[in-house]
Design an enzyme around this catalytic site. Structure first.
Site, PDB file in Angstrom:
ATOM      1  N   LYS A 270      -7.172  40.915 -14.791  1.00 32.03           N
ATOM      2  CA  LYS A 270      -6.225  40.937 -15.868  1.00 32.03           C
ATOM      3  C   LYS A 270      -6.440  41.999 -16.919  1.00 32.03           C
ATOM      4  O   LYS A 270      -7.438  41.740 -17.724  1.00 32.03           O
ATOM      5  CB  LYS A 270      -6.064  39.482 -16.397  1.00 32.03           C
ATOM      6  CG  LYS A 270      -5.771  38.318 -15.477  1.00 32.03           C
ATOM      7  CD  LYS A 270      -5.641  37.110 -16.103  1.00 32.03           C
ATOM      8  CE  LYS A 270      -5.238  36.080 -15.268  1.00 32.03           C
ATOM      9  NZ  LYS A 270      -3.637  36.102 -14.529  1.00 32.03           N
ATOM     10  N   ARG A 346      -3.649  29.099  -6.099  1.00 28.43           N
ATOM     11  CA  ARG A 346      -3.166  28.766  -4.696  1.00 28.43           C
ATOM     12  C   ARG A 346      -4.095  28.666  -3.639  1.00 28.43           C
ATOM     13  O   ARG A 346      -4.044  27.894  -2.613  1.00 28.43           O
ATOM     14  CB  ARG A 346      -2.059  29.466  -4.185  1.00 28.43           C
ATOM     15  CG  ARG A 346      -2.554  30.829  -3.822  1.00 28.43           C
ATOM     16  CD  ARG A 346      -1.019  31.824  -3.952  1.00 28.43           C
ATOM     17  NE  ARG A 346      -0.430  32.138  -5.455  1.00 28.43           N
ATOM     18  CZ  ARG A 346       0.506  32.748  -5.672  1.00 28.43           C
ATOM     19  NH1 ARG A 346       1.364  33.481  -4.786  1.00 28.43           N
ATOM     20  NH2 ARG A 346       1.200  32.999  -6.687  1.00 28.43           N
TER      21      ARG A 346
HETATM   22  N1  BES Z   1      -3.556  31.485 -13.997  1.00 27.56           N
HETATM   23  C1  BES Z   1      -2.538  32.457 -13.616  1.00 27.56           C
HETATM   24  C2  BES Z   1      -0.959  32.251 -14.031  1.00 27.56           C
HETATM   25  C3  BES Z   1      -0.784  32.204 -15.509  1.00 27.56           C
HETATM   26  C4  BES Z   1      -0.407  33.183 -16.415  1.00 27.56           C
HETATM   27  C5  BES Z   1      -1.140  30.934 -16.147  1.00 27.56           C
HETATM   28  C6  BES Z   1       0.012  32.887 -17.384  1.00 27.56           C
HETATM   29  C7  BES Z   1      -0.831  30.808 -17.589  1.00 27.56           C
HETATM   30  C8  BES Z   1      -0.260  31.979 -18.316  1.00 27.56           C
HETATM   31  C9  BES Z   1      -2.810  32.791 -12.262  1.00 27.56           C
HETATM   32  O1  BES Z   1      -3.723  32.611 -11.539  1.00 27.56           O
HETATM   33  C10 BES Z   1      -2.036  34.206 -11.971  1.00 27.56           C
HETATM   34  O2  BES Z   1      -2.941  34.940 -12.352  1.00 27.56           O
HETATM   35  N2  BES Z   1      -0.951  34.308 -11.302  1.00 27.56           N
HETATM   36  C11 BES Z   1      -0.409  35.484 -11.223  1.00 27.56           C
HETATM   37  C12 BES Z   1       0.092  35.774  -9.863  1.00 27.56           C
HETATM   38  C13 BES Z   1       0.431  36.937  -9.022  1.00 27.56           C
HETATM   39  C14 BES Z   1      -0.729  37.922  -8.899  1.00 27.56           C
HETATM   40  C15 BES Z   1       1.069  36.950  -7.605  1.00 27.56           C
HETATM   41  C16 BES Z   1       0.843  35.910 -12.098  1.00 27.56           C
HETATM   42  O3  BES Z   1       1.503  34.744 -12.424  1.00 27.56           O
HETATM   43  O4  BES Z   1       0.866  36.862 -12.441  1.00 27.56           O
HETATM   44 MN    MN Z   2      -4.898  34.255 -11.576  1.00 28.36          MN
END
Ligand code: BES
Ligand code: MN
Ligand code: ZN
Length: 491
Positions: A270, A346
């Site tokens: 991230k 997931r």
């Molecule tokens: N934990 C995150 C989702 C999230 C994002 C929760 C912002 C709370 C606030 C999850 O693991 C994630 O990173 N999801 C990605 C998925 C993508 C790579 C398909 C996302 O939402 O960007």
């Molecule tokens: Mn994630």
């Protein structure tokens, strides 16, 4: 804080602050309220006139009155035909905050009864007060206590409903546990500490706990979960708490929570503004809600068997990290091409769902801070509800309404599963950006075989930057009240 279901009314209670809930229809004052106005020598009417009080939901006003009641406050409840439990919860929070601001130690609350249910009215008022007054100072060095603390709360005209006060206390215990787990930093809440929290709940309230260590997870073939755990210095902990009622259970249910105590994104790290990496301690909000529900349910003791499950770990980077492109095999034998290591929740849920599915429960619900896409779709206040089962979806929607935790049903559009097609494996873990919360839910569905199942994407409501009635800024404890309400309704 002590709550009393009192036989006193707004005419007989005395103390520091009397708060009366007024609906729009209760103006102009009649009956009991005009008697109250006489009791305070007309100051209630003066307060209404001076502040042009229209009883709109969220409005309030306060005036100094006399000695046996020091301050009189009014809070607006809106139109009485729209009166919801949530209106009472928010008004009770407003009453408590007002009493605190006015330096009152005792508070008398006189609210109308919702839907002929003094039990639910009592429970909800107590929830609003308790949750509004909860402050988390664990990580502050200033420990000065205020001179006056709100300590005695009387719910007027509600004598006999003590059991509802108990229920509220148990529910709030659960919500506060969930808030504190989510708010604590990732150097404090780790997979190991999550397992310890589960052990504390088990010990204190007589639940059974099984924690599967890495080797046992390997034996069960949990390759998706363990793929995520690979880069962490901290051992993964697969947590399985069980509440078994004394009599024959009327139903058996399972709750599964995403338990990423930190989500760096992995090698798809991230990065950059808006990635929210510094907030990714809250990526165990699903597991926190599940443990919070366990704490509440263990004390409320319904005739329902409930399993509380989380595959806890971190998503980190190191030489051991899963590579973008790795193929993992989940415990149901399905293979997953990891085209993005940041879609890790997931992967952990896949193995947790396969495990829960084998318990022979009547229904299971997972909660997960799963996708940023769900926040884009629904904003920060609503969770996304995904389920192929209309009855289960309806029951959860109903529970969430009473609990005051908003959600919105989302479609499980099978066609979108095409976006997860992989050339080399059974599926990829990540699809295209559009509809990202839907493909995530469709991915999870691949790991559910026999059991009625629903998925709540709580990425939005798990955390709030805003002050919101009974949620102070920060962790909300979202999900606990809905889960408890759903379990009690299936009792
Ligand atoms: N934990 C995150 C989702 C999230 C994002 C929760 C912002 C709370 C606030 C999850 O693991 C994630 O990173 N999801 C990605 C998925 C993508 C790579 C398909 C996302 O939402 O960007
Ligand atoms: Mn994630
Ligand atoms: Zn995550």
């Amino acid at each position: 804080m002590k709550f009393v279901a009192s036989d006193k009314s707004c005419l007989t209670w005395s103390g520091d602050c009397l708060v009366v809930g007024l609906s729009e229809e209760s103006l102009p004052l009649t009956g009991l309220l005009s008697e109250l106005n006489e009791r305070v020598s007309g100051l209630l009417q003066e307060l209404i006139d001076e502040t042009d009080f229209k009883a709109k939901a969220g409005s309030s006003a306060v005036i100094r009155v006399g000695n046996d009641v020091r301050k009189l406050a009014i809070v607006g409840l809106g139109a009485s035909e729209d009166l919801k439990l949530e209106s009472l919860r928010r008004a009770a929070a407003a009453a408590a905050k007002l009493a605190k601001r006015e330096k009152c130690a005792s508070l008398g609350i006189s609210f109308p009864i919702w839907n002929n249910s003094p039990e639910r009215t009592t429970q909800t008022i107590a929830e609003g007060v308790t949750l509004a007054m909860h402050e988390d100072k664990r990580f502050k060095s200033d420990t000065d206590a205020p001179k006056v603390v709100l300590s005695d709360i009387s719910l007027l005209d509600l004598v006999g409903y003590e059991a509802a006060l108990e229920t509220a206390a148990h529910v709030c215990d659960g919500v506060i546990l969930a808030r504190e787990l989510v708010a604590a930093p990732p150097n404090v809440v780790t997979p190991t500490s999550m397992a310890e929290t589960a052990a504390d709940i088990a010990k204190e309230h007589g639940l059974t706990l099984k924690v599967l260590e890495q080797a046992e997870c390997e034996e069960l073939g949990m390759g998706a979960y363990l793929g995520v755990a690979m880069a962490s210095e901290m051992p993964p902990k697969f947590i399985h708490l069980t509440y078994t009622p004394e009599g024959t259970p009327k139903r058996k249910l399972a709750l599964i929570g995403k338990g990423l105590t930190f989500d760096s994104g992995g090698l798809n790290i991230k990065a950059g503004a808006g990635s929210m990496i510094e907030l990714m301690k809250m990526d165990m909000g699903g597991a926190a809600a599940v443990l919070g529900a366990a704490k509440a349910i263990a004390q409320i003791k319904p005739d329902v068997e409930v399993h509380f499950i989380s595959a806890a770990t971190e998503n980190m980077i190191s030489g051991h990290a899963m590579h973008p492109g790795d193929i993992l095999t989940a415990s149901n034998g399905k293979t997953i091409e990891v085209n993005n290591t940041d879609a890790e929740g997931r992967l952990t849920l896949a193995d947790a769902l396969v495990y829960a599915d084998k318990l022979g429960v009547d229904a299971m619900v997972d909660l997960a801070t799963l996708t940023g896409a769900c926040i884009v779709a629904l904003g920060n206040d609503l969770a996304g509800l995904f389920s192929p089962d209309d009855e289960l979806a309806g029951a959860l929607a109903n529970a969430s309404e009473e609990a005051g935790e908003k959600l919105w049903r989302m479609p499980m559009e099978e066609k979108y599963f095409d976006g997860l097609k992989s050339i080399v494996a059974d599926m990829k873990n990540t699809g295209p950006r559009p509809g990202g919360s839907i493909t995530a839910a469709l991915f999870l569905k691949q790991f559910v075989k026999d059991t009625a199942w629903a998925h709540l994407d709580i990425a939005g409501p798990v955390w709030s930057e805003k002050d919101n009635a009974y949620n102070n800024p920060g962790a909300t404890g979202y999900g606990v009240r809905t889960l408890v309400q759903w379990i009690l309704e299936s009792n």
